[in-house]
Design a protein around this motif. Structure first.
Motif: not given
Ligand SMILES: Cc1cc2nc3c(=O)[nH]c(=O)nc-3n(C[C@H](O)[C@H](O)[C@H](O)COP(=O)(O)O)c2cc1C
Length: 209
Positions: A8-12, A14-17, A85-90, A119-125, A154-159
């Motif tokens: 469900g991530s647009s980052n082919h 990326g972290c979710t992948y 990926p987690v977006y604003y805790a959803h 799910v994959s998040a940078r930190r929380a949610g 856990h990982g930053r966007l597309n990392s």
């Molecule tokens: C719109 C948006 C909202 C996000 N909200 C959160 C969040 O609530 N908590 C968090 O830890 N990371 C948040 N992130 C970071 C991503 O969830 C995280 O880096 C994830 O691992 C990215 O996965 P991807 O590389 O598969 O896209 C957010 C990123 C975006 C673009």
């Protein structure tokens, strides 16, 4: 046996992948076929509640896009992983729109088959984001596959390299794969022994009569 893993991530790549890939590797080692499906980087329309899919003989969405393609794929699959990926805790809006339409129009193709959320998040949610995904499963007679912790990395966007540093997260994905394989093999043996889910006619008791 085959498991579909939805990204469900647009980052082919990326972290979710990366999380899904860890599950996939274990499933393949256990002789289970897999397919990771990117639901893409274009928006997916949400359910309009038009009820087209509920008309006799339809069983697909009025919008003929990736959702209908996936309903067809689900018919021949035995298990599913939904990753986001987690977006604003959803979960991503894309994944929720996809799942709402997939389940409303094609729930028949998924029911009684084991599934899990990742799910994959940078930190929380993370646990909040798991909740709505799992609710799609548990309203549709689908056994939820567990792991040794809530299924998150856990990982930053597309990392994806950061996910690899999350040693516990990687193990959670591997254990999820092992448990999915175990459940699928048990279900297969159960069917051979004549054990099937008891089918019951659904009762709908609406609050407004
Ligand atoms: C719109 C948006 C909202 C996000 N909200 C959160 C969040 O609530 N908590 C968090 O830890 N990371 C948040 N992130 C970071 C991503 O969830 C995280 O880096 C994830 O691992 C990215 O996965 P991807 O590389 O598969 O896209 C957010 C990123 C975006 C673009």
């Amino acid at each position: 046996m085959k498991v579909l893993l939805f990204n469900g991530s647009s980052n082919h790549g990326g972290c979710t992948y990366r999380a899904l890939y860890e599950v996939e590797k274990v499933l393949n080692e256990k002789d289970i076929e897999t397919e990771i499906i990117d639901i893409g980087n274009i928006p997916i329309a949400d359910c309009s509640g038009c009820q087209y899919c509920r008309r006799a003989g339809k069983g697909k969405c009025v919008l003929d896009d990736i959702v209908n393609e996936c309903i067809d794929k689900c018919k021949n699959a035995d298990g599913f992983i939904f990753g986001s990926p987690v977006y604003y805790a959803h979960p991503s809006g894309r994944l929720l729109s996809f799942m709402d339409r997939l389940f409303y129009a094609g729930g028949y193709a998924l029911k009684y088959k084991p599934a899990a959320a990742v799910v994959s998040a940078r930190r929380a949610g993370t646990t909040a984001a798991l909740d709505p995904i799992i609710k799609h499963l548990t309203i549709n007679n689908m056994p939820v596959v567990p792991s040794n912790y809530w299924p998150m990395v856990h990982g930053r966007l597309n990392s994806p390299s950061e996910v690899l540093q999350d040693e516990e997260g990687i193990q959670i994905m591997q254990v999820l794969g092992l448990n999915m394989a175990w459940m699928l093999h048990c279900f297969e043996e159960g069917e051979k022994a004549g054990y099937y889910p008891e089918k019951v006619e659904k009762i709908h008791t609406n609050f407004i009569k």
